[in-house]
Design an enzyme around this catalytic site. Structure first.
Site, PDB file in Angstrom:
ATOM      1  N   SER A  30      -0.788   4.869   4.281  1.00  0.00           N
ATOM      2  CA  SER A  30      -2.003   5.526   3.793  1.00  0.00           C
ATOM      3  C   SER A  30      -2.888   5.904   4.964  1.00  0.00           C
ATOM      4  O   SER A  30      -3.302   5.037   5.747  1.00  0.00           O
ATOM      5  CB  SER A  30      -2.789   4.586   2.875  1.00  0.00           C
ATOM      6  OG  SER A  30      -4.106   5.087   2.714  1.00  0.00           O
ATOM      7  N   HIS A  61       0.744   8.980   2.477  1.00  0.00           N
ATOM      8  CA  HIS A  61      -0.084   8.700   1.303  1.00  0.00           C
ATOM      9  C   HIS A  61      -1.529   9.106   1.605  1.00  0.00           C
ATOM     10  O   HIS A  61      -2.123   8.654   2.588  1.00  0.00           O
ATOM     11  CB  HIS A  61       0.003   7.202   0.986  1.00  0.00           C
ATOM     12  CG  HIS A  61      -0.698   6.780  -0.263  1.00  0.00           C
ATOM     13  ND1 HIS A  61      -0.138   6.919  -1.522  1.00  0.00           N
ATOM     14  CD2 HIS A  61      -1.913   6.209  -0.458  1.00  0.00           C
ATOM     15  CE1 HIS A  61      -0.974   6.434  -2.430  1.00  0.00           C
ATOM     16  NE2 HIS A  61      -2.071   6.011  -1.816  1.00  0.00           N
ATOM     17  N   ASP A  81      -5.314   9.233   0.176  1.00  0.00           N
ATOM     18  CA  ASP A  81      -6.224   8.636  -0.809  1.00  0.00           C
ATOM     19  C   ASP A  81      -7.457   9.509  -0.987  1.00  0.00           C
ATOM     20  O   ASP A  81      -8.276   9.639  -0.077  1.00  0.00           O
ATOM     21  CB  ASP A  81      -6.632   7.238  -0.346  1.00  0.00           C
ATOM     22  CG  ASP A  81      -5.520   6.234  -0.580  1.00  0.00           C
ATOM     23  OD1 ASP A  81      -5.035   6.151  -1.718  1.00  0.00           O
ATOM     24  OD2 ASP A  81      -5.129   5.543   0.380  1.00  0.00           O
ATOM     25  N   MET A 123     -10.879  10.116  -2.816  1.00  0.00           N
ATOM     26  CA  MET A 123     -11.933   9.390  -3.536  1.00  0.00           C
ATOM     27  C   MET A 123     -13.170  10.271  -3.660  1.00  0.00           C
ATOM     28  O   MET A 123     -13.542  10.957  -2.703  1.00  0.00           O
ATOM     29  CB  MET A 123     -12.291   8.111  -2.779  1.00  0.00           C
ATOM     30  CG  MET A 123     -11.095   7.229  -2.482  1.00  0.00           C
ATOM     31  SD  MET A 123     -11.609   5.687  -1.719  1.00  0.00           S
ATOM     32  CE  MET A 123     -10.005   4.979  -1.299  1.00  0.00           C
ATOM     33  N   HIS A 139      -2.883  10.582  -3.902  1.00  0.00           N
ATOM     34  CA  HIS A 139      -3.372   9.621  -4.890  1.00  0.00           C
ATOM     35  C   HIS A 139      -4.809  10.006  -5.232  1.00  0.00           C
ATOM     36  O   HIS A 139      -5.723   9.793  -4.448  1.00  0.00           O
ATOM     37  CB  HIS A 139      -3.293   8.209  -4.269  1.00  0.00           C
ATOM     38  CG  HIS A 139      -3.911   7.136  -5.106  1.00  0.00           C
ATOM     39  ND1 HIS A 139      -4.146   5.865  -4.621  1.00  0.00           N
ATOM     40  CD2 HIS A 139      -4.338   7.132  -6.399  1.00  0.00           C
ATOM     41  CE1 HIS A 139      -4.700   5.122  -5.573  1.00  0.00           C
ATOM     42  NE2 HIS A 139      -4.836   5.870  -6.652  1.00  0.00           N
ATOM     43  N   MET A 174      -8.159   9.570  -6.870  1.00  0.00           N
ATOM     44  CA  MET A 174      -9.109   8.640  -7.493  1.00  0.00           C
ATOM     45  C   MET A 174     -10.355   9.459  -7.792  1.00  0.00           C
ATOM     46  O   MET A 174     -11.381   9.352  -7.119  1.00  0.00           O
ATOM     47  CB  MET A 174      -9.397   7.469  -6.536  1.00  0.00           C
ATOM     48  CG  MET A 174      -8.217   6.508  -6.418  1.00  0.00           C
ATOM     49  SD  MET A 174      -8.272   5.451  -4.954  1.00  0.00           S
ATOM     50  CE  MET A 174      -7.473   6.561  -3.775  1.00  0.00           C
ATOM     51  N   MET A 211      -1.627  -0.333  -8.890  1.00  0.00           N
ATOM     52  CA  MET A 211      -2.619  -0.784  -7.915  1.00  0.00           C
ATOM     53  C   MET A 211      -2.596  -2.313  -7.848  1.00  0.00           C
ATOM     54  O   MET A 211      -2.661  -2.991  -8.872  1.00  0.00           O
ATOM     55  CB  MET A 211      -4.028  -0.338  -8.329  1.00  0.00           C
ATOM     56  CG  MET A 211      -4.267   1.157  -8.308  1.00  0.00           C
ATOM     57  SD  MET A 211      -3.930   1.949  -6.727  1.00  0.00           S
ATOM     58  CE  MET A 211      -5.113   1.135  -5.652  1.00  0.00           C
ATOM     59  N   ASP A 253       0.391  -0.235  -4.347  1.00  0.00           N
ATOM     60  CA  ASP A 253      -0.672   0.226  -3.433  1.00  0.00           C
ATOM     61  C   ASP A 253      -1.779  -0.809  -3.368  1.00  0.00           C
ATOM     62  O   ASP A 253      -2.462  -1.059  -4.364  1.00  0.00           O
ATOM     63  CB  ASP A 253      -1.216   1.559  -3.957  1.00  0.00           C
ATOM     64  CG  ASP A 253      -2.228   2.214  -3.020  1.00  0.00           C
ATOM     65  OD1 ASP A 253      -2.552   1.637  -1.967  1.00  0.00           O
ATOM     66  OD2 ASP A 253      -2.678   3.323  -3.367  1.00  0.00           O
TER      67      ASP A 253
HETATM   68  C1  DX5 Z   1      -7.207   1.968  -2.271  1.00  0.00           C
HETATM   69  C2  DX5 Z   1      -6.155   2.934  -1.782  1.00  0.00           C
HETATM   70  C3  DX5 Z   1      -5.053   2.339  -0.962  1.00  0.00           C
HETATM   71  C4  DX5 Z   1      -5.497   1.629   0.245  1.00  0.00           C
HETATM   72  C5  DX5 Z   1      -4.399   0.808   0.811  1.00  0.00           C
HETATM   73  O1  DX5 Z   1      -8.049   2.602  -3.167  1.00  0.00           O
HETATM   74  O2  DX5 Z   1      -5.539   3.553  -2.888  1.00  0.00           O
HETATM   75  O3  DX5 Z   1      -4.099   3.320  -0.631  1.00  0.00           O
HETATM   76  O4  DX5 Z   1      -5.979   2.480   1.218  1.00  0.00           O
HETATM   77  O5  DX5 Z   1      -4.915   0.173   1.919  1.00  0.00           O
HETATM   78  P1  DX5 Z   1      -4.415  -1.237   2.403  1.00  0.00           P
HETATM   79  O6  DX5 Z   1      -2.953  -1.107   2.660  1.00  0.00           O
HETATM   80  O7  DX5 Z   1      -5.216  -1.459   3.629  1.00  0.00           O
HETATM   81  O8  DX5 Z   1      -4.711  -2.204   1.298  1.00  0.00           O
HETATM   82 ZN    ZN Z   2      -3.717   4.925  -2.598  1.00  0.00          ZN
END
Ligand code: DX5
Ligand code: ZN
Length: 233
Positions: free
Chosen positions: A10, A35, A37, A39, A68, A70, A139, A181
């Protein structure tokens, strides 16, 4: 049996000032997916990156970009990420008013589609859409931040979803990847693999342990090796 394991670093924990080099180093180190993320400071209390950044990193890698989302609402942004070069797009079903339609729209845009279930989101969300899924993402932290600890209730949930996927495939259904994840590290990935995951997101574990030359081959190999041992391969 399919013995493929996928490591999906990620970029949430990457150096954002050098993202092109960072994703290039991931691919050079053997990563299977990048990956991303996304947000929105609405569905989750954090704000990261949008489709422009996906488009910017696209030329720096040939491996698939695993987006991903969110975000809430989902549909318009999913289309923007498809146009920006995403290969897989996953979203949280409770953030979409019409889950089946959203899955189909992502596939119609040429991407693979998946659902993401938070630690407390029931697996029943998968019931009527198995035929439209390319991936299920479980998750193992509450979404919003990297570097959190793995929530153990994800393990029985992985076993349950693995059972559902295997039954679906045995009945002639399409393959579905099972991704995990949050809080994945070299020392727990074996247990997570044994519970049924085949695709592993790791942010802080990868970017927190660079090779002496700044690459990520070593940690990606350690993750893959420990996952394979967990599978008994
Ligand atoms: C959290 C993200 C993850 C996160 C994983 O909302 O979806 O992808 O960044 O990070 P680590 O591996 O540091 O838990
Ligand atoms: Zn993620």
């Amino acid at each position: 049996m399919d013995k493929t394991l996928r490591i999906a670093p990620s970029i949430l924990s990457a150096d954002f000032a050098r993202l092109g080099e960072e994703v290039h180093a991931l691919e050079a180190g053997g990563a299977d997916l990048v990956h991303v993320d996304v947000m929105d400071n609405h569905y989750v209390p954090n704000l990261t990156i949008g489709p422009m950044v996906c488009r910017a990193i696209r030329p720096h890698v040939t491996i698939p970009i695993d987006v991903h989302l969110m975000v809430e609402p989902v549909d318009a942004l999913a289309q923007e990420f498809a146009k920006a070069g995403a290969d897989l797009i996953t979203f949280h079903p409770e953030a979409s008013r019409h889950v089946d339609r959203t899955l189909q729209a992502i596939r119609d845009a040429g991407c693979r589609a998946g659902l993401v279930l938070n630690p407390a989101t029931p697996v029943g969300w998968l019931d009527h859409v198995m035929g439209r899924l390319d991936m299920v993402l479980l998750m193992s932290v509450n979404p919003g931040f990297g570097g959190q600890g793995f929530i153990d209730t994800a393990l029985p949930k992985l076993r349950e979803v693995r059972r559902r996927i295997d039954a679906h495939v045995a009945a002639g259904g399409q393959p579905i990847w099972l991704e995990i994840d949050g809080g994945v590290k070299v020392d727990n990935i074996g247990t997570i693999a044994a519970a049924g995951a085949d695709t592993f997101v790791a942010g802080s574990a990868v970017f927190g342990a660079p090779d002496p030359d700044g690459g990520y081959r070593g940690v990606i190999e350690r993750l893959r090796g420990a996952a394979a041992r967990g599978k008994g391969w």
